[in-house]
Design a protein around this motif. Structure first.
Motif, PDB file in Angstrom:
ATOM      1  N   THR A  69       0.829  -1.207   0.000  1.00 12.11           N
ATOM      2  CA  THR A  69       0.000   0.000   0.000  1.00 12.11           C
ATOM      3  C   THR A  69       0.859   1.252   0.000  1.00 12.11           C
ATOM      4  N   ARG A  70       1.904   1.259   0.825  1.00 18.30           N
ATOM      5  CA  ARG A  70       2.775   2.433   0.898  1.00 18.30           C
ATOM      6  C   ARG A  70       3.583   2.613  -0.381  1.00 18.30           C
ATOM      7  N   LEU A  71       4.082   1.508  -0.943  1.00 12.70           N
ATOM      8  CA  LEU A  71       4.890   1.598  -2.158  1.00 12.70           C
ATOM      9  C   LEU A  71       4.053   2.083  -3.335  1.00 12.70           C
ATOM     10  N   VAL A  72       2.844   1.574  -3.466  1.00 11.20           N
ATOM     11  CA  VAL A  72       1.965   2.004  -4.555  1.00 11.20           C
ATOM     12  C   VAL A  72       1.641   3.491  -4.408  1.00 11.20           C
ATOM     13  N   SER A  73       1.352   3.932  -3.180  1.00 17.83           N
ATOM     14  CA  SER A  73       1.062   5.347  -2.943  1.00 17.83           C
ATOM     15  C   SER A  73       2.259   6.225  -3.304  1.00 17.83           C
ATOM     16  N   THR A  74       3.454   5.796  -2.918  1.00 15.54           N
ATOM     17  CA  THR A  74       4.666   6.549  -3.232  1.00 15.54           C
ATOM     18  C   THR A  74       4.917   6.611  -4.733  1.00 15.54           C
ATOM     19  N   THR A  75       4.632   5.511  -5.415  1.00 18.34           N
ATOM     20  CA  THR A  75       4.803   5.479  -6.868  1.00 18.34           C
ATOM     21  C   THR A  75       3.851   6.451  -7.543  1.00 18.34           C
ATOM     22  N   HIS A  76       2.619   6.510  -7.067  1.00 20.54           N
ATOM     23  CA  HIS A  76       1.665   7.477  -7.619  1.00 20.54           C
ATOM     24  C   HIS A  76       2.090   8.915  -7.318  1.00 20.54           C
ATOM     25  N   ASP A  77       2.688   9.136  -6.153  1.00 19.56           N
ATOM     26  CA  ASP A  77       3.196  10.478  -5.829  1.00 19.56           C
ATOM     27  C   ASP A  77       4.247  10.913  -6.838  1.00 19.56           C
ATOM     28  N   MET A  78       5.159  10.009  -7.169  1.00 21.56           N
ATOM     29  CA  MET A  78       6.195  10.345  -8.150  1.00 21.56           C
ATOM     30  C   MET A  78       5.567  10.558  -9.523  1.00 21.56           C
ATOM     31  N   ALA A  79       4.586   9.726  -9.867  1.00 26.82           N
ATOM     32  CA  ALA A  79       3.920   9.881 -11.164  1.00 26.82           C
ATOM     33  C   ALA A  79       3.229  11.242 -11.249  1.00 26.82           C
ATOM     34  N   ARG A  80       2.596  11.677 -10.161  1.00 27.69           N
ATOM     35  CA  ARG A  80       1.950  12.992 -10.163  1.00 27.69           C
ATOM     36  C   ARG A  80       2.966  14.118 -10.356  1.00 27.69           C
ATOM     37  N   ALA A  81       4.137  13.953  -9.755  1.00 23.51           N
ATOM     38  CA  ALA A  81       5.184  14.962  -9.938  1.00 23.51           C
ATOM     39  C   ALA A  81       5.606  15.046 -11.403  1.00 23.51           C
ATOM     40  N   PHE A  82       5.737  13.897 -12.056  1.00 19.08           N
ATOM     41  CA  PHE A  82       6.092  13.900 -13.483  1.00 19.08           C
ATOM     42  C   PHE A  82       4.952  14.443 -14.337  1.00 19.08           C
ATOM     43  N   ASP A  83       3.704  14.115 -13.963  1.00 23.28           N
ATOM     44  CA  ASP A  83       2.563  14.673 -14.703  1.00 23.28           C
ATOM     45  C   ASP A  83       2.553  16.196 -14.635  1.00 23.28           C
ATOM     46  N   ALA A  84       2.857  16.732 -13.461  1.00 16.10           N
ATOM     47  CA  ALA A  84       2.889  18.189 -13.305  1.00 16.10           C
ATOM     48  C   ALA A  84       3.990  18.801 -14.169  1.00 16.10           C
ATOM     49  N   LEU A  85       5.151  18.157 -14.184  1.00 13.61           N
ATOM     50  CA  LEU A  85       6.239  18.634 -15.043  1.00 13.61           C
ATOM     51  C   LEU A  85       5.844  18.529 -16.509  1.00 13.61           C
ATOM     52  N   GLY A  86       5.171  17.447 -16.863  1.00 14.17           N
ATOM     53  CA  GLY A  86       4.739  17.263 -18.245  1.00 14.17           C
ATOM     54  C   GLY A  86       3.785  18.347 -18.694  1.00 14.17           C
ATOM     55  N   ALA A  87       2.843  18.693 -17.811  1.00 21.26           N
ATOM     56  CA  ALA A  87       1.893  19.752 -18.155  1.00 21.26           C
ATOM     57  C   ALA A  87       2.600  21.101 -18.279  1.00 21.26           C
ATOM     58  N   ARG A  88       3.543  21.353 -17.382  1.00 24.07           N
ATOM     59  CA  ARG A  88       4.245  22.634 -17.392  1.00 24.07           C
ATOM     60  C   ARG A  88       5.101  22.803 -18.634  1.00 24.07           C
TER      61      ARG A  88
END
Length: 461
Positions: free
Chosen positions: A156-175
């Motif tokens: 559960t923690r690893l999946v949540s952390t992976t999604h956190d990193m994915a969100r950071a990349f999504d934000a960079l992608g949008a920017r």
């Protein structure tokens, strides 16, 4: 050190007077001075919850006195809540199957319960670690169950952390969706793309990894608890396996159920290995992504330098002002270590024999390490590297317009062979493709610039 003397089937043995554990744990401490590492925290908690669930079901069946069951549950709940973890002292490399850890848990719970009932440590009356705390159980079914429960908590923690990193990349992608840059294949100039597309691709990949890890939870929820020693259910009350899974589901919040074949779930650790393989897949993708970021940030003068990473510490003891991509280097090292732990899990998965896999203590430890290390490393990189990435848009644009790969945009206009000659001329002369296109009257500069922009954005026209 003041000691008390306890007795087991092998004779008498000294135990630290203030220890909540007992003789079998003390023997294991002397026998296994191997890694110096105590048991994993999630594993300690999971195993204590197994004892709670067992006590409830045994009391309901009339096999265990309700007063004793209450004290077992009270002591095990304290452990599950984070207390007394310093009493779990058996090394991670220990007796096969984890008997030493099982007895460590049984003894701590028994001593806590007996003292609460007016007894004293080391005098196992009225409650005995084997007869009462371990009732209806075996090391062979409690340890693999605890490994799976601990793995689910970490998952559960690893999946949540992976999604956190994915969100950071999504934000960079949008920017950076409009930041045109040169694509690179084989580390050579290729057609134009955008920095945002690269970042967004990393996010998509990480989300796919998270999904694959999450999918393993279904099989991990099938427990062999209730199989007793070899999967027959010996010395368990009627319907014990189903009822104990129900209690564990209430304690953990996980979707748990008895395995259709309790014997198989003690022989095989393949479901655990599948989780390890999914984590390995994440580590492999992270290694690739991390190396990409290090290349993109290389420089600041003689590398690509298309992005800048936030400086978190000086990079050299001899070169003043040097700043290195230390967070990414750390993640690389963790990923390589994860690959080693996965290899160990795979080897130990196939090392089971007949009705039991005795390699479970080390197998579980390797799995726990790889999941914890990756969770912490990814969190650190997301917070201390990705959050501060800056793009050098001018440099990206300059590379894009200087790229020999732009000759590919001429394919439809003049054909592959003619476009190849333009590329070769650009490489030999150093002139940009745009200049040669204009000089040869193939296309005016603005039309070609518009073509570059459309190609980078993915516009097929």
């Amino acid at each position: 050190m003041t000691t008390r003397t306890e007795k087991d089937s092998l004779g008498e043995y000294p135990v630290p007077a203030d220890a909540w554990y007992g003789i079998q744990t003390a023997r294991a401490v002397e026998n296994f001075p191997i890694s110096g590492r105590a048991p994993d925290r999630d594993f300690i908690i999971a195993h204590a919850r197994v004892k709670i669930a067992a006590a409830r079901v045994n009391a309901r069946a009339g096999w265990l006195d309700e007063r004793l069951a209450r004290e077992i549950e009270r002591a095990a709940t304290a452990i599950a809540d984070g207390q007394y973890h310093g009493e779990f002292v058996v090394d991670r490399f220990q007796a096969g199957a984890g008997t030493s850890h099982n007895m460590n848990t049984n003894e701590v719970i028994a001593n806590l319960a007996n003292v609460a009932l007016g007894g004293e440590r080391g005098v196992y009356h009225p409650l005995h670690p084997n007869d009462h705390v371990n009732m209806g159980q075996s090391t062979n079914d409690t340890i693999p169950t605890a490994i799976r429960l601990a793995a689910l908590a970490k998952l559960t923690r690893l999946v949540s952390t992976t999604h956190d990193m994915a969100r950071a990349f999504d934000a960079l992608g949008a920017r950076e969706q409009n930041t045109v840059k040169s694509g690179r294949t084989h580390l050579q100039d290729a057609v134009p793309t955008t920095l945002g597309r690269e970042f967004s691709a990393y996010a998509w990949t990480l989300k796919r990894c998270a999904r694959r890890i999450q999918d393993t939870a279904i099989d991990l929820g099938e427990l062999g608890l209730g199989g007793s020693a070899v999967g027959t259910g010996l010395n368990t009350p009627p319907h014990y396996a189903k009822q104990v899974c129900t209690e564990l589901a209430l304690l953990t919040g996980e979707a748990l159920r008895p395995a259709p074949d309790l014997c198989a779930q003690m022989q095989s650790m393949a479901d655990v290995m599948q989780l390890s393989a999914a984590v390995r897949g994440l580590a492999l993708e992270l290694t690739r992504i991390t190396n990409d970021l290090r290349l993109l940030a290389s420089g600041p003068r003689t590398g690509l330098a298309e992005i800048r990473l936030p400086p978190v510490q000086p990079g050299s003891s001899i070169m003043p002002g040097k700043v290195n991509p230390v967070m990414l280097e750390m993640l690389n090292q963790v990923c390589y270590q994860v690959l080693g732990q996965d290899a160990a899990v795979a080897a130990m998965t196939q090392a089971g024999q007949l009705e039991l896999n005795v390699m479970m203590p080390a197998l579980g430890s390797a799995l726990f390490d790889m999941m914890d290390w990756l969770t912490r490393a990814m969190t650190a990189v997301t917070e201390r590297a990705l959050a501060g990435i800056e793009a050098d848009r001018d440099r990206c644009r300059a590379y894009a317009h200087a790229s020999v790969g732009l000759a590919t945009l001429l394919n439809r206009a003049i054909g592959y062979s003619a476009a190849a000659r333009v590329a070769q001329e650009s490489e030999a002369s150093g002139q940009p493709i745009a200049d040669l296109v204009a000089a040869h009257g193939l296309m005016d500069r603005q039309t070609f610039a518009d073509l570059v922009a459309r190609a980078a954005s993915g516009d097929p026209s």
